[in-house]
Design an enzyme around this catalytic site. Structure first.
Site, mmCIF file in Angstrom:
data_model
loop_
_atom_site.group_PDB
_atom_site.id
_atom_site.type_symbol
_atom_site.label_atom_id
_atom_site.label_comp_id
_atom_site.label_asym_id
_atom_site.label_seq_id
_atom_site.Cartn_x
_atom_site.Cartn_y
_atom_site.Cartn_z
ATOM 1 N N CYS A 2 6.780 0.107 6.203
ATOM 2 C CA CYS A 2 8.241 0.050 6.333
ATOM 3 C C CYS A 2 8.583 0.245 7.959
ATOM 4 O O CYS A 2 7.886 1.419 8.402
ATOM 5 C CB CYS A 2 8.847 1.212 5.316
ATOM 6 S SG CYS A 2 8.792 0.664 3.866
ATOM 7 N N ARG A 27 5.104 -3.358 10.309
ATOM 8 C CA ARG A 27 4.795 -2.379 9.345
ATOM 9 C C ARG A 27 5.294 -2.839 7.990
ATOM 10 O O ARG A 27 5.074 -1.880 6.928
ATOM 11 C CB ARG A 27 5.966 -1.242 9.631
ATOM 12 C CG ARG A 27 5.642 -0.620 11.312
ATOM 13 C CD ARG A 27 6.600 0.407 11.583
ATOM 14 N NE ARG A 27 6.407 1.350 10.659
ATOM 15 C CZ ARG A 27 5.587 2.494 10.931
ATOM 16 N NH1 ARG A 27 4.617 2.209 12.117
ATOM 17 N NH2 ARG A 27 5.132 3.517 10.360
ATOM 18 N N TRP A 75 8.125 -2.596 3.035
ATOM 19 C CA TRP A 75 6.542 -2.798 2.487
ATOM 20 C C TRP A 75 6.920 -2.366 1.257
ATOM 21 O O TRP A 75 6.771 -0.791 1.124
ATOM 22 C CB TRP A 75 5.624 -2.385 3.417
ATOM 23 C CG TRP A 75 4.153 -2.790 2.892
ATOM 24 C CD1 TRP A 75 3.482 -3.751 2.953
ATOM 25 C CD2 TRP A 75 3.348 -2.009 2.034
ATOM 26 N NE1 TRP A 75 2.473 -4.072 2.724
ATOM 27 C CE2 TRP A 75 2.317 -2.776 1.664
ATOM 28 C CE3 TRP A 75 3.418 -0.729 1.213
ATOM 29 C CZ2 TRP A 75 1.057 -2.354 1.098
ATOM 30 C CZ3 TRP A 75 2.467 -0.407 0.492
ATOM 31 C CH2 TRP A 75 1.305 -1.118 0.312
ATOM 32 N N ASN A 101 11.219 5.619 4.938
ATOM 33 C CA ASN A 101 9.737 5.150 4.996
ATOM 34 C C ASN A 101 8.957 6.270 4.424
ATOM 35 O O ASN A 101 8.945 7.616 4.893
ATOM 36 C CB ASN A 101 9.155 4.974 6.631
ATOM 37 C CG ASN A 101 7.770 4.782 6.570
ATOM 38 O OD1 ASN A 101 7.398 4.099 5.502
ATOM 39 N ND2 ASN A 101 7.375 5.032 7.912
ATOM 40 N N GLY A 102 8.126 5.935 3.660
ATOM 41 C CA GLY A 102 7.431 6.997 2.721
ATOM 42 C C GLY A 102 7.618 7.025 1.227
ATOM 43 O O GLY A 102 7.983 5.839 0.786
ATOM 44 N N GLU A 481 -17.032 -5.379 9.259
ATOM 45 C CA GLU A 481 -15.915 -5.719 9.889
ATOM 46 C C GLU A 481 -15.629 -7.214 9.780
ATOM 47 O O GLU A 481 -14.476 -7.660 9.683
ATOM 48 C CB GLU A 481 -16.128 -5.084 11.283
ATOM 49 C CG GLU A 481 -14.827 -5.538 12.413
ATOM 50 C CD GLU A 481 -13.370 -4.869 11.703
ATOM 51 O OE1 GLU A 481 -13.382 -4.126 10.768
ATOM 52 O OE2 GLU A 481 -12.591 -5.329 12.366
ATOM 53 N N LYS A 485 -12.157 -8.731 8.374
ATOM 54 C CA LYS A 485 -11.289 -9.851 9.075
ATOM 55 C C LYS A 485 -11.011 -11.185 8.645
ATOM 56 O O LYS A 485 -9.953 -11.610 8.431
ATOM 57 C CB LYS A 485 -12.017 -10.019 10.659
ATOM 58 C CG LYS A 485 -11.919 -9.074 11.692
ATOM 59 C CD LYS A 485 -10.651 -8.771 12.188
ATOM 60 C CE LYS A 485 -9.636 -7.605 11.619
ATOM 61 N NZ LYS A 485 -10.118 -6.198 11.793
ATOM 62 N N GLU A 488 -8.969 -10.757 4.934
ATOM 63 C CA GLU A 488 -7.481 -10.130 5.148
ATOM 64 C C GLU A 488 -6.571 -11.154 5.792
ATOM 65 O O GLU A 488 -5.506 -11.092 5.527
ATOM 66 C CB GLU A 488 -7.557 -8.635 6.016
ATOM 67 C CG GLU A 488 -8.044 -8.810 7.311
ATOM 68 C CD GLU A 488 -7.824 -7.449 8.221
ATOM 69 O OE1 GLU A 488 -6.741 -6.816 7.669
ATOM 70 O OE2 GLU A 488 -8.480 -7.295 9.154
ATOM 71 N N HIS A 504 -30.927 -7.855 -4.504
ATOM 72 C CA HIS A 504 -30.708 -6.925 -5.684
ATOM 73 C C HIS A 504 -29.597 -7.300 -6.498
ATOM 74 O O HIS A 504 -29.012 -6.259 -7.387
ATOM 75 C CB HIS A 504 -30.627 -5.289 -5.292
ATOM 76 C CG HIS A 504 -31.904 -5.083 -4.470
ATOM 77 N ND1 HIS A 504 -33.197 -4.668 -5.119
ATOM 78 C CD2 HIS A 504 -32.168 -4.877 -2.974
ATOM 79 C CE1 HIS A 504 -34.094 -4.075 -4.060
ATOM 80 N NE2 HIS A 504 -33.653 -4.296 -2.965
ATOM 81 N N LYS A 603 0.760 -2.845 8.880
ATOM 82 C CA LYS A 603 -0.212 -2.113 9.735
ATOM 83 C C LYS A 603 -0.268 -0.872 9.753
ATOM 84 O O LYS A 603 -1.720 -0.248 10.118
ATOM 85 C CB LYS A 603 0.579 -2.498 11.156
ATOM 86 C CG LYS A 603 -0.079 -2.013 12.663
ATOM 87 C CD LYS A 603 -1.045 -3.081 13.013
ATOM 88 C CE LYS A 603 -1.950 -2.535 14.199
ATOM 89 N NZ LYS A 603 -2.982 -3.282 13.884
HETATM 90 C C1 F6R Z 1 -7.866 -4.061 9.402
HETATM 91 C C2 F6R Z 1 -7.011 -3.023 9.643
HETATM 92 C C3 F6R Z 1 -7.185 -1.909 8.945
HETATM 93 C C4 F6R Z 1 -7.023 -0.602 9.646
HETATM 94 C C5 F6R Z 1 -6.767 0.771 8.814
HETATM 95 C C6 F6R Z 1 -6.754 2.112 9.390
HETATM 96 O O1 F6R Z 1 -7.726 -5.054 10.255
HETATM 97 O O2 F6R Z 1 -6.563 -3.002 10.855
HETATM 98 O O3 F6R Z 1 -8.037 -1.611 8.112
HETATM 99 O O4 F6R Z 1 -8.281 -0.195 10.502
HETATM 100 O O5 F6R Z 1 -5.640 0.522 7.937
HETATM 101 O O6 F6R Z 1 -5.754 2.008 10.192
HETATM 102 P P1 F6R Z 1 -5.568 3.209 11.649
HETATM 103 O O7 F6R Z 1 -6.594 2.889 12.457
HETATM 104 O O8 F6R Z 1 -4.152 3.061 12.284
HETATM 105 O O9 F6R Z 1 -5.634 4.482 10.847
#
Ligand code: F6R
Length: 608
Positions: A2, A27, A75, A101-102, A481, A485, A488, A504, A603
């Site tokens: 949010c 956000r 969100w 937000n929260g 990773e 990527k 997501e 396995h 984010k």
């Molecule tokens: C994936 C991504 C998330 C963040 C995770 C931690 O592309 O961006 O997996 O890495 O939410 O976020 P931060 O680094 O802000 O604590």
């Protein structure tokens, strides 16, 4: 999750609110709303969907007169995305408007009490209780009502609040959710994050937990929970304003991938003095470094993946045992922490709820904590004993790229420094590692310049159903990773496996044509990974291999090969991630996905 904005000043508020929300859409983006005082009433406009729906509805804010208002991009946590559940939420007759937000954890209990007292709830949100509870306590003094509400509610919140009776004021308060106040020339602002105010001011106050800000057109005043005025210093934000704009790129994600060479340089160079690593912010004596018993790396998502890489690096180079934990697990698993342990909390936003809680858990046990954080002044940056910033600048795309790269560099630097102090590498080895680090930005540039080849390859896989990523050692970490990527942003199912583990169980999922991306950059494990490639290829997989220049033997086993420039085996992730990011990006673009704002994601994950 949010985004909150607020503005009070000389200009029309609604366009400024919408502009600020645009910068915060990363956000949360399932609905949005604004409340503006039009001279007589608080007027509300809300809309389900992306911010552009609300912008169209209000003609970019033009149809909403007034110079004070608050806004929100959501969100959803409590209640589905809908016009009714969108913020702002109001007390009866729009007397008080709130954006939040929260999560208010005890909202059901409070709701029940208020319902018994005759309050009517329109939405399914936890936030609405705040609007009604404020109304319940409000007897003419907004500050007094806010403080009473804060004593009643449990959970995390950043709030922007307006009272119809006090149209020349906006209130803001936070606990465990981010909120900043900007002091502009022609008005003052509140926001969840700096990019939302950068167009209007660089003078920013970071509100601490349970501090209340009162904004008028000319002044900003801060209070504590005892209603006492408190003094606060503003901070000048140095970020380049263009960093929060797309700058001609189709997506923020693409732009941010292209910023990686600069990000790596900016994270590296300030810590290199006369050819030596100097991490001033670490504040540890050589004795303290020698005495480290164990490092705990705690983070979420991609930041966690950098920790998995760093485990191999710290253990290999500095011979310090490392445990890597997901923050959501660490905080509840009663971890064994001892006097000479060091806890690294890795976070781009510095606001991730689980990472912040893990940091507090570690601190409460008296262990030394170091935050590796991108956002200056964020909660983790402020609360960790020491903070090492990754100078990646604002990262807007939900899927991290440049912050991930910067987190790797920060941890490489720490590992080399620790290894030197502990005498586990020679000066000559350290010099050679530093040379390799310094070459990374140019090598990343080279890989980015090769995007056409990867784009072509990606176009063949836009209809893929499952993709597997495999690797050993550091290559396993990069597989994690690469897989995240892809899934997501493209919504293609994908999994990462340690290459030796596939047989396995998971190998039963390999069918004719399944894409397997095999990363093989570790020379001592190279032959073993080739055997694993052959195992899946025999079962029909199509294999994309990522390996170092010169390893041409792999062409006999894999169907398609991407070569990486030579670097230390510790640092190959910084290079291997580039083709994997590009692959995910082009697959997602090919599938018509909203690359910068993937569905269901936000984010900054400020709820647990
Ligand atoms: C994936 C991504 C998330 C963040 C995770 C931690 O592309 O961006 O997996 O890495 O939410 O976020 P931060 O680094 O802000 O604590």
């Amino acid at each position: 999750m949010c985004g909150i904005v607020g503005y009070i000043g000389a200009s029309q508020a609604a366009p400024i609110l919408l502009d600020g929300l645009g910068k915060l859409e990363y956000r949360g983006y399932d609905s949005a709303g604004i409340a503006v005082f039009d001279g007589e009433e608080i007027q509300l406009k809300k809309a389900t969907g992306r911010l552009k729906v609300l912008s169209e509805l209000t003609h970019d804010g033009a149809t909403m007169p007034g110079t004070a208002g608050i806004g929100h991009t959501r969100w959803a946590t409590h209640g589905s995305p809908s016009d009714t559940n969108a913020h702002p939420h109001c007390s009866k007759g729009n007397g008080i408007a709130v954006v939040h937000n929260g999560i208010i954890e005890n909202y059901l209990k409070v709701k029940k009490k208020l319902t018994n007292k005759g309050y009517e709830f329109l939405s399914e949100t936890d936030t609405e209780v705040i609007a009604h509870l404020l109304d319940y306590y409000y007897k003419g003094d907004p500050l007094e009502a806010i403080i009473k509400v804060l004593h009643r509610v449990e959970g995390s919140y950043a709030l922007g609040i307006m009272f119809k009776d006090h149209p020349d004021q906006i209130y803001a308060v936070r606990k465990d959710s981010p909120l900043i106040v900007g002091k502009g020339e022609e008005g003052n602002l509140i926001a969840s994050d700096v990019p939302a105010v950068l167009k209007y001011t660089r003078d920013v106050y970071f509100i601490q937990n349970e501090e209340i800000a009162l904004l008028t057109r000319e002044h900003i005043t801060f209070f504590n929970m005892d209603c006492e005025e408190i003094a606060k210093e503003s901070v000048t934000i140095e970020w380049d304003i263009n960093a929060a704009e797309k700058g001609g790129y189709e997506h923020f994600m693409l732009k941010e991938m292209y910023e990686q060479p600069a990000t790596v340089r900016d994270t590296l160079n300030p810590r290199l003095k006369k050819g030596k690593i100097v991490i001033e912010e670490l504040g540890m004596t050589p004795e303290e470094i020698q005495n480290i018993r164990k490092i705990h790396i705690v983070a979420c998502g991609s930041a966690y993946h950098t920790g998995v890489t760093a485990k191999y690096v710290f253990e290999g180079m500095a011979r310090i045992p490392v445990e890597v934990d997901l923050a959501s697990e660490f905080r509840y698993r009663n971890p064994i922490l001892e006097e000479w342990d060091l806890v690294l909390i890795i976070s781009q936003s510095g606001e991730t709820a689980d990472s912040l809680a893990a940091l507090r858990e570690a601190k409460s046990r008296g262990v030394k904590t170091l935050g590796i954080v991108n956002v200056v002044g964020s909660s983790i940056a402020r609360e960790a004993d020491k903070v090492m910033y990754t100078w990646a600048g604002p990262e807007i795309a939900v899927a991290t790229t440049k912050a991930y790269s910067a987190q790797l560099i920060a941890q490489y630097l720490l590992a080399i420094h620790f290894a030197q102090v502990r005498g586990t590498i020679t000066e000559k080895e350290a010099g050679s590692l530093l040379n390799d680090l310094k070459r990374l930005p140019d090598q990343i540039e080279l890989l980015l310049a090769n995007k056409g080849k990867i784009q072509k390859f990606a176009n063949r896989y836009i209809a893929a159903r499952d993709v597997f990523f495999i690797g050993r050692g550091v290559d396993y970490a990069i597989s994690l990773e690469g897989s995240l990527k892809l899934k997501e942003i493209s919504y293609i199912h994908s999994e990462a496996y340690a290459a030796g583990e596939l047989k396995h169980g998971t190998i039963s999922l390999i069918e004719e044509g399944t894409l397997v991306a095999a990363v093989a950059t570790q020379e001592d494990l190279y032959k073993k990974t080739i055997s694993n490639i052959l195992e899946v290829r025999t079962r029909g997989a199509f294999v994309l291999a990522v390996t170092n220049e010169g390893n041409t033997e792999i062409e006999k086993a894999a169907d398609y090969v991407i070569y990486l420039p030579q670097t230390s085996s510790y640092f190959t992730n910084s290079l291997a991630i580039i083709p994997l990011q590009l692959f995910s990006y082009y697959v997602a673009v090919g599938r018509g996905c909203d690359v910068d704002k993937p569905r269901n994601l936000a984010k900054s994950v400020t709820v647990e």
